[in-house]
Design a protein around this motif. Structure first.
Motif, PDB file in Angstrom:
ATOM      1  N   ILE A   1       0.866  -1.169   0.000  1.00 35.95           N
ATOM      2  CA  ILE A   1       0.000   0.000   0.000  1.00 35.95           C
ATOM      3  C   ILE A   1       0.910   1.229   0.000  1.00 35.95           C
ATOM      4  CG2 ILE A   1      -1.812  -1.244   1.225  1.00 35.95           C
ATOM      5  CD1 ILE A   1      -1.207   0.549   3.669  1.00 35.95           C
ATOM      6  N   ASP A   2       0.363   2.376  -0.416  1.00 34.76           N
ATOM      7  CA  ASP A   2       1.168   3.587  -0.605  1.00 34.76           C
ATOM      8  C   ASP A   2       0.473   4.758   0.083  1.00 34.76           C
ATOM      9  OD1 ASP A   2       2.872   5.555  -1.501  1.00 34.76           O
ATOM     10  OD2 ASP A   2       2.625   5.127  -3.636  1.00 34.76           O
ATOM     11  N   LEU A   3       1.116   5.299   1.133  1.00 34.71           N
ATOM     12  CA  LEU A   3       0.595   6.466   1.837  1.00 34.71           C
ATOM     13  C   LEU A   3       1.239   7.727   1.278  1.00 34.71           C
ATOM     14  CD1 LEU A   3       0.720   5.292   5.577  1.00 34.71           C
ATOM     15  CD2 LEU A   3      -0.958   4.756   3.805  1.00 34.71           C
ATOM     16  N   PHE A   4       0.472   8.822   1.222  1.00 35.30           N
ATOM     17  CA  PHE A   4       0.959  10.074   0.630  1.00 35.30           C
ATOM     18  C   PHE A   4       1.443   9.788  -0.796  1.00 35.30           C
ATOM     19  CE2 PHE A   4       1.999   9.754   5.162  1.00 35.30           C
ATOM     20  CZ  PHE A   4       1.165  10.735   5.676  1.00 35.30           C
ATOM     21  N   ALA A   5       0.594   9.109  -1.557  1.00 32.85           N
ATOM     22  CA  ALA A   5       1.011   8.508  -2.826  1.00 32.85           C
ATOM     23  C   ALA A   5       1.338   9.517  -3.913  1.00 32.85           C
ATOM     24  CB  ALA A   5      -0.074   7.552  -3.318  1.00 32.85           C
TER      25      ALA A   5
ATOM     26  N   LEU B   1       4.178  -4.850   2.362  1.00 31.03           N
ATOM     27  CA  LEU B   1       5.078  -3.703   2.253  1.00 31.03           C
ATOM     28  C   LEU B   1       4.281  -2.417   2.361  1.00 31.03           C
ATOM     29  CD1 LEU B   1       7.859  -2.430   1.562  1.00 31.03           C
ATOM     30  CD2 LEU B   1       7.284  -2.743  -0.860  1.00 31.03           C
ATOM     31  N   LEU B   2       4.684  -1.576   3.297  1.00 29.20           N
ATOM     32  CA  LEU B   2       4.082  -0.252   3.463  1.00 29.20           C
ATOM     33  C   LEU B   2       5.029   0.783   2.858  1.00 29.20           C
ATOM     34  CD1 LEU B   2       2.185   1.901   4.658  1.00 29.20           C
ATOM     35  CD2 LEU B   2       3.326   1.554   6.863  1.00 29.20           C
TER      36      LEU B   2
ATOM     37  N   ALA C   1       1.541   1.159  10.553  1.00 26.41           N
ATOM     38  CA  ALA C   1       2.378  -0.007  10.848  1.00 26.41           C
ATOM     39  C   ALA C   1       1.892  -0.724  12.095  1.00 26.41           C
ATOM     40  CB  ALA C   1       3.834   0.428  11.018  1.00 26.41           C
ATOM     41  N   GLU C   2       1.387   0.037  13.079  1.00 22.59           N
ATOM     42  CA  GLU C   2       0.878  -0.593  14.289  1.00 22.59           C
ATOM     43  C   GLU C   2      -0.359  -1.431  13.995  1.00 22.59           C
ATOM     44  OE1 GLU C   2      -0.484   0.550  18.850  1.00 22.59           O
ATOM     45  OE2 GLU C   2      -0.454   2.113  17.298  1.00 22.59           O
TER      46      GLU C   2
ATOM     47  N   ALA D   1       7.682  -5.189   6.021  1.00 20.84           N
ATOM     48  CA  ALA D   1       8.649  -4.127   5.710  1.00 20.84           C
ATOM     49  C   ALA D   1       7.927  -2.807   5.463  1.00 20.84           C
ATOM     50  CB  ALA D   1       9.489  -4.504   4.495  1.00 20.84           C
ATOM     51  N   VAL D   2       8.641  -1.732   5.752  1.00 18.31           N
ATOM     52  CA  VAL D   2       8.162  -0.370   5.524  1.00 18.31           C
ATOM     53  C   VAL D   2       9.270   0.400   4.830  1.00 18.31           C
ATOM     54  CG1 VAL D   2       7.315   1.761   6.603  1.00 18.31           C
ATOM     55  CG2 VAL D   2       6.777  -0.461   7.644  1.00 18.31           C
TER      56      VAL D   2
END
Length: 304
Positions: free
Chosen positions: A4-8, A65-66, A100-101, A107-108
């Motif tokens: 997934i993609d944060l602040f993509a 994967l984050l 993540a929590e 993996a991040v």
């Protein structure tokens, strides 16, 4: 590998993940325009348009994967001392910890400017990730070393659920020239010595001509672009959210276009950006170079 993609944003990390064979299941950003164009280029990804400070990450799918590129404006030197470095922008990094929590992916990968590591709360942020069971491997990478026609130094923090930080064996690729991404036959050219041209601009162009001849790149604004010209035979300097590089050809000049900027950032041919130059540059300048992201994810896959 599912990601997934944060602040993509424009999708640099997502594109790099796809290049590395990962499937990007979900992507989020607070800016509707960014979500619109990420969707146009990644139609198979589920998108969320929301403030990630307030996100319920239980809504995001499970993933291995984050990926995250928290706001860099609160850290970057390019912002200038006279501009506020807002806590609200810096605090976006805590959304990574929250996500993540909730999901505890294997993996991040977090991308930001180098100054992210100078943030007063960076040690606390690292401690929070450690408390979740992640070992952190921060590294500063230059996009040019990953086949991108741009010198762009960025901090990459690789976090893995392992006893020790991961050691990535990253390739060092041949540098691409800025000229490989420039089309001299297109664009709106104007005379260098036209009335109203800034004396500072003329001085920078004159200095570039002495150093590089008739064809070269010149920083059009002093702030954030430096003061000297740059050879087309090397990568361009760091691209920002505004068009700041001018292309000089003899006695005429034009700004480097957003289409060329996308190539200089390493986006693949056919990647879609808005027709409005200012909006396109805003997306491009905030992006992660996809080939650099792909190299990191490939190396991570091998290491874990």
């Amino acid at each position: 590998m599912k990601a997934i993609d944060l602040f993509a944003g424009a999708g640099g990390l997502s594109t790099g993940a796809a290049m590395a064979g990962a499937q990007v299941l979900w992507a989020a950003n607070h800016w509707p325009t960014a979500v619109q164009w990420h969707t146009a280029n990644h139609p198979g990804t589920v998108h969320a348009c929301q403030d990630l400070h307030q996100a319920d990450f239980r809504d995001a799918p499970a993933h291995d994967l984050l990926l995250a590129s928290p706001a860099c404006q609160g850290h970057s030197r390019a912002r200038g001392k006279e501009q506020p470095h807002h806590d609200a922008q810096r605090a976006t990094a805590w959304a990574v910890v929250t996500c993540a929590e909730v999901h505890r992916p294997q993996a991040v990968i977090v991308e930001n400017v180098r100054e992210f590591a100078d943030w007063t709360l960076y040690p606390a942020w690292c401690a929070a990730m450690n408390a979740l069971g992640y070992a952190l491997a921060p590294m500063v990478l230059d996009a040019a070393d990953h086949g991108v026609a741009q010198n762009r130094l960025r901090l990459i923090v690789v976090a893995t659920r392992s006893k020790h930080p991961v050691e990535l064996k990253l390739p060092r690729r041949e540098h691409r020239t800025a000229a490989s991404c420039i089309d001299f036959s297109t664009g709106r050219w104007s005379a260098i010595n036209k009335p109203g041209r800034s004396l500072n601009t003329l001085a920078r162009i004159a200095a570039g001509r002495r150093a590089h001849g008739d064809r070269f790149l010149a920083p059009y604004y002093g702030s954030g672009s430096g003061e000297s010209g740059r050879s087309l035979g090397r990568p361009i300097g760091t691209l920002t959210t505004k068009a700041r590089w001018a292309l000089i050809d003899g006695e005429q000049m034009r700004m480097v276009s957003a289409a060329e900027g996308a190539k200089l950032m390493g986006f693949p041919n056919g990647y879609r950006f808005p027709a409005n130059e200012a909006t396109a540059w805003h997306l491009i300048g905030n992006a992660v170079p996809p080939p650099m992201a792909a190299d990191v994810i490939d190396a991570l896959r091998t290491a874990v």
